[in-house]
Design a protein around this motif. Structure first.
Motif, PDB file in Angstrom:
ATOM      1  N   ILE A  54       0.804  -1.222   0.000  1.00 40.04           N
ATOM      2  CA  ILE A  54       0.000   0.000   0.000  1.00 40.04           C
ATOM      3  C   ILE A  54       0.837   1.272   0.000  1.00 40.04           C
ATOM      4  O   ILE A  54       0.303   2.363  -0.200  1.00 40.04           O
ATOM      5  N   LYS A  75      -0.892   4.110  -1.945  1.00 42.66           N
ATOM      6  CA  LYS A  75      -2.088   3.744  -2.724  1.00 42.66           C
ATOM      7  C   LYS A  75      -3.210   4.740  -2.384  1.00 42.66           C
ATOM      8  O   LYS A  75      -3.432   5.043  -1.212  1.00 42.66           O
ATOM      9  N   HIS A  78      -5.497   4.412   0.553  1.00 37.31           N
ATOM     10  CA  HIS A  78      -4.906   4.490   1.890  1.00 37.31           C
ATOM     11  C   HIS A  78      -4.309   5.865   2.184  1.00 37.31           C
ATOM     12  O   HIS A  78      -3.671   6.050   3.222  1.00 37.31           O
TER      13      HIS A  78
END
Length: 136
Positions: A54, A75, A78
């Motif tokens: 992530i 990401k 996130h």
């Protein structure tokens, strides 16, 4: 922020790296280039949510006189949780332990990312110098 992620200092697989870069709005790299680049990193920090990459960041360079901070990406699903700060804190800790008097650490700040990097002591080089690049 509750720690619902795992920190790893091992480079991700080239496919994971490319997927994260593309998800985060960065350019893709060939698998061969990604493999070589990741292997030659000075330092890598990755954040995982279970098995899913992530976020990450890397330090590249010669390991003494010049260092460059690259691949700071989280990401989009996130973002806004302070994960870029987690990555930059890990990178700053690495640099604090592995640089020498006179070492030069650089990075390219895309968009408003400079707001984050200024919190870690980075300054604009202009007008003293200007960043330049050549892309293949």
């Amino acid at each position: 922020m509750k720690n619902k992620y795992e920190v790893s200092y091992a480079a991700p697989r080239p496919e994971q790296y490319n997927e994260l870069r593309l998800d985060g709005g960065l350019s893709g790299k060939s698998i061969e280039a990604a493999e070589i680049g990741l292997e030659n990193s000075q330092f890598v920090v990755c954040l995982y949510d279970h098995e899913s990459l992530i976020g990450m960041g890397r330090v590249i360079g010669d390991g003494a006189t010049f260092f460059q901070v690259v691949d700071i990406v989280v990401k989009p699903t996130h973002q806004g949780q302070g994960l870029a700060k987690v990555i930059m804190t890990e990178i700053t800790n690495y640099l604090d332990a592995h640089t020498y008097p006179g070492s030069y650490v650089s990075l390219i700040a895309d968009g408003r990312a400079s707001d984050l990097y200024e919190q870690y002591g980075f300054q604009f080089t202009a007008p003293r110098s200007q960043g330049m690049y050549r892309k293949y």
